[in-house]
Design a protein around this motif. Structure first.
Motif, PDB file in Angstrom:
ATOM      1  N   LEU A  19       0.825  -1.203   0.000  1.00 16.81           N
ATOM      2  CA  LEU A  19       0.000   0.000   0.000  1.00 16.81           C
ATOM      3  C   LEU A  19       0.862   1.258   0.000  1.00 16.81           C
ATOM      4  N   GLU A  20       1.935   1.243   0.790  1.00 20.20           N
ATOM      5  CA  GLU A  20       2.846   2.387   0.824  1.00 20.20           C
ATOM      6  C   GLU A  20       3.474   2.638  -0.542  1.00 20.20           C
ATOM      7  N   GLN A  21       3.664   1.571  -1.308  1.00 25.50           N
ATOM      8  CA  GLN A  21       4.297   1.695  -2.622  1.00 25.50           C
ATOM      9  C   GLN A  21       3.288   1.959  -3.736  1.00 25.50           C
ATOM     10  N   GLY A  22       2.029   2.175  -3.368  1.00 26.69           N
ATOM     11  CA  GLY A  22       1.053   2.577  -4.350  1.00 26.69           C
ATOM     12  C   GLY A  22       0.207   1.476  -4.938  1.00 26.69           C
ATOM     13  N   ARG A  23       0.309   0.266  -4.417  1.00 24.41           N
ATOM     14  CA  ARG A  23      -0.530  -0.823  -4.914  1.00 24.41           C
ATOM     15  C   ARG A  23      -1.924  -0.733  -4.296  1.00 24.41           C
ATOM     16  N   ASP A  24      -2.893  -1.183  -5.064  1.00 23.51           N
ATOM     17  CA  ASP A  24      -4.258  -1.209  -4.539  1.00 23.51           C
ATOM     18  C   ASP A  24      -4.420  -2.284  -3.471  1.00 23.51           C
ATOM     19  N   SER A  25      -3.729  -3.421  -3.664  1.00 20.64           N
ATOM     20  CA  SER A  25      -3.845  -4.526  -2.718  1.00 20.64           C
ATOM     21  C   SER A  25      -2.721  -5.519  -2.978  1.00 20.64           C
ATOM     22  N   LEU A  26      -2.563  -6.460  -2.061  1.00 20.91           N
ATOM     23  CA  LEU A  26      -1.644  -7.580  -2.235  1.00 20.91           C
ATOM     24  C   LEU A  26      -2.404  -8.837  -1.851  1.00 20.91           C
ATOM     25  N   PRO A  27      -3.063  -9.488  -2.815  1.00 25.09           N
ATOM     26  CA  PRO A  27      -3.865 -10.662  -2.488  1.00 25.09           C
ATOM     27  C   PRO A  27      -2.995 -11.859  -2.143  1.00 25.09           C
ATOM     28  N   ASP A  28      -3.583 -12.803  -1.421  1.00 26.04           N
ATOM     29  CA  ASP A  28      -2.917 -14.076  -1.163  1.00 26.04           C
ATOM     30  C   ASP A  28      -3.842 -15.191  -1.639  1.00 26.04           C
ATOM     31  N   THR A  29      -3.274 -16.365  -1.870  1.00 24.27           N
ATOM     32  CA  THR A  29      -4.070 -17.449  -2.422  1.00 24.27           C
ATOM     33  C   THR A  29      -3.469 -18.798  -2.054  1.00 24.27           C
ATOM     34  N   ALA A  30      -4.258 -19.847  -2.257  1.00 26.48           N
ATOM     35  CA  ALA A  30      -3.807 -21.232  -2.092  1.00 26.48           C
ATOM     36  C   ALA A  30      -3.595 -21.824  -3.475  1.00 26.48           C
ATOM     37  N   VAL A  31      -2.543 -22.640  -3.629  1.00 25.19           N
ATOM     38  CA  VAL A  31      -2.243 -23.257  -4.923  1.00 25.19           C
ATOM     39  C   VAL A  31      -1.972 -24.747  -4.745  1.00 25.19           C
ATOM     40  N   GLY A  32      -2.055 -25.471  -5.856  1.00 26.59           N
ATOM     41  CA  GLY A  32      -1.853 -26.910  -5.805  1.00 26.59           C
ATOM     42  C   GLY A  32      -0.402 -27.333  -5.764  1.00 26.59           C
ATOM     43  N   GLY A  33       0.487 -26.485  -6.269  1.00 28.82           N
ATOM     44  CA  GLY A  33       1.899 -26.834  -6.275  1.00 28.82           C
ATOM     45  C   GLY A  33       2.527 -26.690  -4.903  1.00 28.82           C
ATOM     46  N   ALA A  34       3.645 -27.374  -4.712  1.00 30.98           N
ATOM     47  CA  ALA A  34       4.391 -27.291  -3.451  1.00 30.98           C
ATOM     48  C   ALA A  34       5.705 -26.555  -3.691  1.00 30.98           C
ATOM     49  N   SER A  35       6.323 -26.107  -2.604  1.00 29.69           N
ATOM     50  CA  SER A  35       7.620 -25.441  -2.702  1.00 29.69           C
ATOM     51  C   SER A  35       8.381 -25.671  -1.407  1.00 29.69           C
ATOM     52  N   ASP A  36       9.552 -25.060  -1.319  1.00 29.44           N
ATOM     53  CA  ASP A  36      10.333 -25.182  -0.090  1.00 29.44           C
ATOM     54  C   ASP A  36       9.686 -24.439   1.075  1.00 29.44           C
ATOM     55  N   ALA A  37       8.719 -23.565   0.787  1.00 28.94           N
ATOM     56  CA  ALA A  37       7.981 -22.904   1.866  1.00 28.94           C
ATOM     57  C   ALA A  37       7.200 -23.909   2.701  1.00 28.94           C
ATOM     58  N   ASN A  38       6.808 -25.033   2.099  1.00 30.72           N
ATOM     59  CA  ASN A  38       6.091 -26.067   2.853  1.00 30.72           C
ATOM     60  C   ASN A  38       6.899 -26.528   4.058  1.00 30.72           C
ATOM     61  N   PHE A  39       8.208 -26.698   3.871  1.00 33.06           N
ATOM     62  CA  PHE A  39       9.060 -27.165   4.961  1.00 33.06           C
ATOM     63  C   PHE A  39       9.088 -26.145   6.099  1.00 33.06           C
ATOM     64  N   VAL A  40       9.198 -24.872   5.742  1.00 33.35           N
ATOM     65  CA  VAL A  40       9.301 -23.819   6.758  1.00 33.35           C
ATOM     66  C   VAL A  40       7.988 -23.683   7.526  1.00 33.35           C
TER      67      VAL A  40
END
Length: 399
Positions: free
Chosen positions: A328-349
């Protein structure tokens, strides 16, 4: 816990990112031109050397670095740059440099045309997943430094085996995440959204062992491993429950020794995606219960659950809120989040209960497909977003 910059500082950061965008894109293309298939060890070694060289060119020599041998996988490299603030926090930036593309793919790659609305696209093996994220992460720290604001300690972790399950790098990732205050994974976005939930993955190997026999002289003496495994694969597909987020795909199938021999052995590689641990248990039980028509064939299943499901845990919620404030500070209207079917190394963390955001990298589409591309006009905003988040993590987000 964090300090918010003045709006003028956020504006200056985004303007600087726009100014250097052509150089960031050049670095992206430099990484793409070095092919780094997960199964090409020499290519991976060269690619990691190039990535390290590029990081040092942009940021100088790290205060600490370590290269972890990957054995049959690509090596993992950590580069740590000390923070500049009093009591500075510690941020881990994770990105993989391996791709799904066989070496030689680049030579025949066709560049995409512009989108329907005229936006430029750039294509290449691994450009979306995830070499753009790597370059943006490096430049994010560079821009954050140039801003003059206090910064946290930043550790880059580059691994070369994510596309095949992070078999060698997983313990390095988990240890590094436990030492950091937060982890940002530079995987591509989901059409601009960060990824706060991912499915868990299983990479199962199924082996059928039958009885060989001459297909013409004595077929009745044989017990076909291929026929039995085919029955298993069809039955396994019925275990899927898309309404519960569970999918099952047999992507590899091999078997037999000759066309005129009843197959004595066959193997299948099965990709499984689940949204919950309960579904992991159900899938295990139902696959084990599958029976094939010929009792002479033995079915063995290697239940290899590779990544646990990822959800937006309590530790990550304030990190998401912080990223949205920066956007928002950088001028974006929003920063959405979502769920996806793929996995990544974030799963471990996430499974460790630690704060993590994934999908902080490229905006584009077509991961693992010949049409893989990025929108280069999004590179400045994505780079500025990561830089802005780094500038807000001068103190630990968690206690």
């Amino acid at each position: 816990m964090t300090e918010s910059p003045a709006p003028a500082a956020a504006s200056a950061l985004t303007a600087r990112a726009q100014e250097v965008s052509p150089r960031i894109v050049d670095d992206i293309l430099t990484l793409v031109r070095q092919e780094t298939s997960s199964y090409d060890l020499p290519g991976l070694a060269t690619g990691l050397d190039l990535l390290r060289e590029l990081t040092v060119q942009r940021l100088g020599r790290p205060d600490h670095e370590h290269r972890y041998p990957g054995g049959e996988c690509g090596d993992t490299l950590t580069l740590t740059y000390a923070g500049t603030g009093t009591g500075a926090g510690h941020v881990l930036l994770v990105g993989h440099y391996d791709t799904v593309w066989p070496t030689g793919t680049l030579a025949g790659w066709q560049q995409p045309g512009a989108s329907a609305d005229g936006r430029e696209k750039l294509g290449g093996p691994g450009i979306f997943d995830m070499k753009t994220g790597l370059a943006q992460g490096i430049w994010a720290l560079k821009l954050a430094r140039e801003s003059g604001a206090p910064l946290p300690t930043v550790t880059f972790l580059f691994n070369g085996d994510e596309e095949i399950g992070s078999l060698s790098s997983r313990p390095v990732i988990e240890e590094a995440a436990q030492k950091a205050d937060v982890t940002l994974v530079l995987e591509p976005t989901a059409h601009g959204a960060v990824k706060t939930a991912r499915k868990g993955t299983g990479i199962f190997q199924v082996t059928a062992t039958g009885v060989e026999a001459h297909a013409g002289l004595a077929p009745q003496d044989g017990a076909s491993a291929i026929t039995a495994l085919s029955e298993f694969v069809v039955a396994a597909a019925k275990v899927a429950a898309p309404d519960r987020g569970t999918t099952i795909n047999t992507g590899l199938f091999r078997g037999g020794s000759a066309i005129n021999v009843v197959a004595g052995q066959a193997t299948a590689g099965v990709d499984i995606r689940v949204s919950s641990e309960a579904e992991q248990v159900r899938v295990d039980e139902e696959l084990d219960a599958i029976k094939v028509s010929d009792p002479r064939v033995r079915i063995d299943i290697d239940h290899a659950w590779n990544r646990p499901p990822m959800t937006l845990n309590a530790a990550s919620t304030p990190l998401l809120a912080l990223a949205r404030e920066v956007a928002l500070e950088q001028g974006r209207d929003s920063l959405p989040d979502t769920a996806v079917g793929g996995a990544s190394d974030a799963n471990f963390v996430a499974a460790l209960g630690l704060p993590v955001l994934c999908g902080m990298g490229a905006v584009g589409d077509g991961a693992h497909a010949q049409g893989e591309f990025i929108y280069p006009d999004t590179v400045p905003a994505q780079t500025a977003l990561v830089a802005g988040v780094l500038g807000r993590l001068t103190r630990p987000l968690r206690g």
